[in-house]
Design an enzyme around this catalytic site. Sequence first.
Site, PDB file in Angstrom:
ATOM      1  N   HIS A  17       0.838  -1.206   0.000  1.00 42.31           N
ATOM      2  CA  HIS A  17       0.000   0.000   0.000  1.00 42.31           C
ATOM      3  C   HIS A  17       0.868   1.250   0.000  1.00 42.31           C
ATOM      4  CE1 HIS A  17      -3.171  -2.555   2.243  1.00 42.31           C
ATOM      5  NE2 HIS A  17      -3.631  -2.365   1.015  1.00 42.31           N
ATOM      6  N   LYS A  41     -18.785  -4.287   7.862  1.00 41.97           N
ATOM      7  CA  LYS A  41     -17.759  -5.274   7.561  1.00 41.97           C
ATOM      8  C   LYS A  41     -16.889  -5.528   8.781  1.00 41.97           C
ATOM      9  CE  LYS A  41     -17.560  -4.637   2.624  1.00 41.97           C
ATOM     10  NZ  LYS A  41     -16.715  -4.435   1.458  1.00 41.97           N
ATOM     11  N   SER A 127      -3.557  -7.523   2.423  1.00 44.56           N
ATOM     12  CA  SER A 127      -3.811  -7.413   3.860  1.00 44.56           C
ATOM     13  C   SER A 127      -4.380  -8.707   4.431  1.00 44.56           C
ATOM     14  CB  SER A 127      -4.778  -6.265   4.147  1.00 44.56           C
ATOM     15  OG  SER A 127      -4.193  -5.028   3.872  1.00 44.56           O
TER      16      SER A 127
END
Length: 158
Positions: A17, A41, A127
């Site tokens: 990232h 989520k 991730s």
Amino acid sequence: MRRAACPGSFDPVTNGHIDIIGRAATLFDEVVVAVGVNASKKRLFTPDERMDMLTEACAGYPNVRVAGFDGLLTDFCKEHDVTAIVKGLRAVSDFDYELQMAQMNTSLSGIETVFVPTSPEYSFLASSLVKEVATFGGDVSGLVPAFVLERLRTRLAR
């Protein structure tokens, strides 16, 4: 001013990232790292924790700032005067998905998407993989900044 958004959940932020954000920072006057804060989520880190980690990770880029958003990315972009969305691509499978998203975002708002190929050393990095490997005690020290590694260890030790 050319302002771009780098959106994602960043749960947690990885070196991949940071690579994409840093490269975007050389292409645009300002980069807004847009952290999805969708409460429905399940995430390992809270939105505030993710934004704190990103703020620390991006401290070396003076033209990068971090903001959270809930809802449509295109609405966030309009609210923040963003003219482009930057997305990192690891593989062809990413392109297939991201192309559809880019076309939808353009049709909704006219905002263009810029695809940046991931640096080869991060082409496998996600991730979700970092969390899975860390959960089972694997070494992810080369995949995330040291302060993120410490937070991962602390969180997973609970």
